[in-house]
Write a protein that holds these residues in place. Structure first.
Motif, PDB file in Angstrom:
ATOM      1  N   SER A 200      16.200   2.414  -8.633  1.00 45.90           N
ATOM      2  CA  SER A 200      16.384   1.793  -7.317  1.00 45.90           C
ATOM      3  C   SER A 200      15.041   1.639  -6.614  1.00 45.90           C
ATOM      4  CB  SER A 200      17.347   2.622  -6.460  1.00 45.90           C
ATOM      5  OG  SER A 200      16.858   3.938  -6.280  1.00 45.90           O
ATOM      6  N   LYS A 201      14.960   0.663  -5.737  1.00 39.21           N
ATOM      7  CA  LYS A 201      13.706   0.387  -5.043  1.00 39.21           C
ATOM      8  C   LYS A 201      13.372   1.520  -4.073  1.00 39.21           C
ATOM      9  CE  LYS A 201      14.272  -4.654  -5.294  1.00 39.21           C
ATOM     10  NZ  LYS A 201      14.383  -5.917  -4.523  1.00 39.21           N
ATOM     11  N   VAL A 202      12.163   2.037  -4.168  1.00 42.23           N
ATOM     12  CA  VAL A 202      11.724   3.088  -3.245  1.00 42.23           C
ATOM     13  C   VAL A 202      10.848   2.509  -2.149  1.00 42.23           C
ATOM     14  CG1 VAL A 202      10.411   5.235  -3.026  1.00 42.23           C
ATOM     15  CG2 VAL A 202      11.889   4.874  -5.014  1.00 42.23           C
ATOM     16  N   ALA A 203       9.763   1.814  -2.535  1.00 45.92           N
ATOM     17  CA  ALA A 203       8.845   1.242  -1.550  1.00 45.92           C
ATOM     18  C   ALA A 203       7.895   0.290  -2.262  1.00 45.92           C
ATOM     19  CB  ALA A 203       8.068   2.345  -0.836  1.00 45.92           C
ATOM     20  N   LEU A 204       7.187  -0.504  -1.481  1.00 45.71           N
ATOM     21  CA  LEU A 204       6.145  -1.360  -2.031  1.00 45.71           C
ATOM     22  C   LEU A 204       4.909  -0.525  -2.346  1.00 45.71           C
ATOM     23  CD1 LEU A 204       6.372  -4.398   0.436  1.00 45.71           C
ATOM     24  CD2 LEU A 204       7.524  -4.110  -1.768  1.00 45.71           C
ATOM     25  N   VAL A 205       4.065  -1.022  -3.226  1.00 43.25           N
ATOM     26  CA  VAL A 205       2.818  -0.317  -3.523  1.00 43.25           C
ATOM     27  C   VAL A 205       1.984  -0.215  -2.244  1.00 43.25           C
ATOM     28  CG1 VAL A 205       2.687  -0.930  -5.964  1.00 43.25           C
ATOM     29  CG2 VAL A 205       1.703  -2.464  -4.259  1.00 43.25           C
ATOM     30  N   ARG A 206       1.278   0.883  -2.122  1.00 49.74           N
ATOM     31  CA  ARG A 206       0.390   1.054  -0.983  1.00 49.74           C
ATOM     32  C   ARG A 206      -0.710  -0.009  -1.003  1.00 49.74           C
ATOM     33  NH1 ARG A 206      -1.612   7.147  -0.844  1.00 49.74           N
ATOM     34  NH2 ARG A 206      -1.777   6.847  -3.082  1.00 49.74           N
ATOM     35  N   LYS A 207      -1.215  -0.343   0.165  1.00 51.32           N
ATOM     36  CA  LYS A 207      -2.263  -1.367   0.239  1.00 51.32           C
ATOM     37  C   LYS A 207      -3.504  -0.947  -0.534  1.00 51.32           C
ATOM     38  CE  LYS A 207      -4.722  -4.401   3.454  1.00 51.32           C
ATOM     39  NZ  LYS A 207      -5.983  -4.319   2.691  1.00 51.32           N
ATOM     40  N   THR A 208      -3.840   0.327  -0.471  1.00 49.49           N
ATOM     41  CA  THR A 208      -5.031   0.785  -1.203  1.00 49.49           C
ATOM     42  C   THR A 208      -4.861   0.588  -2.702  1.00 49.49           C
ATOM     43  OG1 THR A 208      -4.125   3.038  -1.168  1.00 49.49           O
ATOM     44  CG2 THR A 208      -5.733   2.457   0.551  1.00 49.49           C
ATOM     45  N   ILE A 209      -3.637   0.796  -3.195  1.00 53.78           N
ATOM     46  CA  ILE A 209      -3.357   0.606  -4.620  1.00 53.78           C
ATOM     47  C   ILE A 209      -3.347  -0.888  -4.955  1.00 53.78           C
ATOM     48  CG2 ILE A 209      -1.609   0.877  -6.407  1.00 53.78           C
ATOM     49  CD1 ILE A 209      -3.066   3.466  -5.765  1.00 53.78           C
ATOM     50  N   SER A 210      -2.739  -1.670  -4.093  1.00 47.93           N
ATOM     51  CA  SER A 210      -2.710  -3.119  -4.306  1.00 47.93           C
ATOM     52  C   SER A 210      -4.124  -3.688  -4.345  1.00 47.93           C
ATOM     53  CB  SER A 210      -1.897  -3.791  -3.192  1.00 47.93           C
ATOM     54  OG  SER A 210      -1.923  -5.193  -3.322  1.00 47.93           O
ATOM     55  N   ASP A 211      -4.971  -3.242  -3.427  1.00 50.36           N
ATOM     56  CA  ASP A 211      -6.350  -3.738  -3.381  1.00 50.36           C
ATOM     57  C   ASP A 211      -7.146  -3.282  -4.597  1.00 50.36           C
ATOM     58  OD1 ASP A 211      -5.773  -4.917  -0.969  1.00 50.36           O
ATOM     59  OD2 ASP A 211      -6.721  -3.355   0.251  1.00 50.36           O
ATOM     60  N   ARG A 212      -6.946  -2.031  -5.002  1.00 51.50           N
ATOM     61  CA  ARG A 212      -7.747  -1.496  -6.100  1.00 51.50           C
ATOM     62  C   ARG A 212      -7.406  -2.154  -7.428  1.00 51.50           C
ATOM     63  NH1 ARG A 212      -8.586   4.926  -7.678  1.00 51.50           N
ATOM     64  NH2 ARG A 212      -9.619   4.564  -9.693  1.00 51.50           N
TER      65      ARG A 212
END
Length: 422
Positions: A200-212
């Motif tokens: 099940s969906k928990v959350a979107l990736v954190r911005k720091t992870i998305s950027d990295r």
């Protein structure tokens, strides 16, 4: 095009597999570590996770829609309010919490999966009693897959009902039972995670992870599962009566059943899988016995030479005394006598013995109420031995086929695709 990423963490390494919407593998990669001690494992997990992400082509990373993790069942750690580990993880097979079983027995129902030295609940109570100062600082108990998911999405205190089964969570009622909530300290009930459905969906990736790593900002991190269930999902088994036998160092079986079967006397418990149950157990027999008597070259050669008929040797192959399933006897002695002069005949006798243990395991599950087995998929190193598969098929009297995919990371990618694509 959308892609879905499954990440499998074990004791000696980790693997990532990305698939497209048709289930076709687009990329796979792995990292390995050879020191299997628990020392510094959480740092090693984090480094391994980031290394896996970096090894995926950037062009593919930009198209990943959902990510899910699987980890070893019963591997846990305590974290503070920021998610930083307060303890080194206790691994899935660590039995240091054996003294806690009697305390659990005072409140838990007979036959429950938590009544084991390796259960998540036993380890949690061990920390409570052994390190009270750390216990007071703790805010979250997380399983391996839970903590890895947190590194990407940043939400703490979330688990899935596959990993939480050995913590005491009841997937039937989808709640922690009263005996757990009322039978221990209030702090224990505060650190146990909130449980959701695997995938099940928990959350979107954190911005720091998305950027990295250049994951899309709308990339979803899903709740995870355990490594053995991920391997089952990868196999292709979907219908009641279909099963997966994993033939590695040990032998493990999982049977998709319409009925739930739990019996700690035999190390049997059931995971929920949608509207069905995944019942199974693990024997100490398996490839580790062969390694004691045969070289890798002999194993490779003899595997193609063994007869497909049953052996007249009546072996119960164990690497050392003690068995869990389908016989639960810590003192059960290996039965590997008499040893014939022919090395091939001895090899055949061991494989024949493992096949009979497999048959006995499926018979026991059926006796306890599980759906009768009607097809067996095979995973692990033994899956490639065609002669042995034919021999096992004679014992089981059902089709025995190779799993569609054998990597747990593939099953976890399917889990991400099923729930992350909507």
């Amino acid at each position: 095009m959308k892609f879905f990423l499954g990440i499998d963490f074990g004791t000696s390494g980790a693997r990532a597999i990305a698939i497209d919407s048709d289930g076709t593998i687009a990329h796979q990669t792995s990292v390995n570590w050879w020191d299997n001690s628990s020392s510094n494992n959480s740092n090693r997990w984090q480094q391994g996770l980031y290394q896996l992400c970096e090894q995926i082509p950037v062009s593919l990373r930009k198209e990943i829609s959902a990510i899910a993790f699987d980890g070893t069942s019963g591997t846990v750690l305590l974290c503070d309010q920021s998610g930083s580990p307060l303890t080194e993880p206790i691994l899935y097979n660590d039995r240091r919490a054996g003294d806690m079983v009697e305390k659990i027995r005072e409140v838990a129902p007979a036959g429950h999966p938590v009544l084991s030295a390796t259960s998540s609940l036993a380890k949690l109570l061990w920390w409570r009693d052994r390190y009270p100062h750390i216990w007071q600082q703790s805010r979250y108990l997380l399983h391996q897959a839970d903590w890895l998911g947190f590194l990407l999405h940043g939400r703490l205190g979330i688990s899935d009902y596959h990993n939480a089964l050995k913590l005491g969570y009841d997937p039937g009622s989808e709640a922690y039972p009263d005996w757990l909530l009322q039978g221990f300290s209030s702090h224990l009930t505060q650190v146990i995670p909130h449980v959701v459905s695997p995938g099940s969906k928990v959350a979107l990736v954190r911005k720091t992870i998305s950027d990295r790593f250049q994951f899309p900002a709308n990339c979803t991190v899903c709740a995870g599962t355990t490594d053995s269930i991920a391997a089952f999902l990868a196999s292709g088994a979907q219908q009641p009566g279909e099963a997966v036998t994993s033939l590695g160092s040990t032998l493990a079986i999982k049977l998709l059943s319409q009925q739930r079967v739990d019996d700690s006397r035999y190390g049997i418990y059931s995971h929920r899988l949608g509207d069905l149950w995944l019942a199974g157990g693990a024997s100490n027999t398996g490839g580790a016995v062969l390694k004691q008597y045969f070289s890798d070259a002999e194993i490779a050669a003899f595997s193609y030479q063994i007869p497909v008929e049953p052996s007249n040797l009546n072996y119960y192959p164990l690497p050392e005394p003690g068995e869990r399933f389908p016989i639960n006897d810590p003192n059960l002695q290996p039965q590997l006598e008499p040893q014939p002069e022919s090395r091939l005949a001895f090899f055949h006798g061991i494989l024949d013995g493992i096949a009979r243990v497999e048959k006995q395991g499926y018979q026991l599950l059926q006796q306890l109420g599980a759906t009768p087995v009607r097809k067996v998929y095979t995973a692990g190193g033994g899956a490639s031995n065609q002669n042995w598969s034919q021999l096992r098929q004679q014992y089981l009297q059902v089709p025995v086929v190779a799993s569609a995919e054998t990597e747990a990371a593939y099953g976890t990618a399917l889990l991400a695709m099923k729930n992350g694509s909507s």
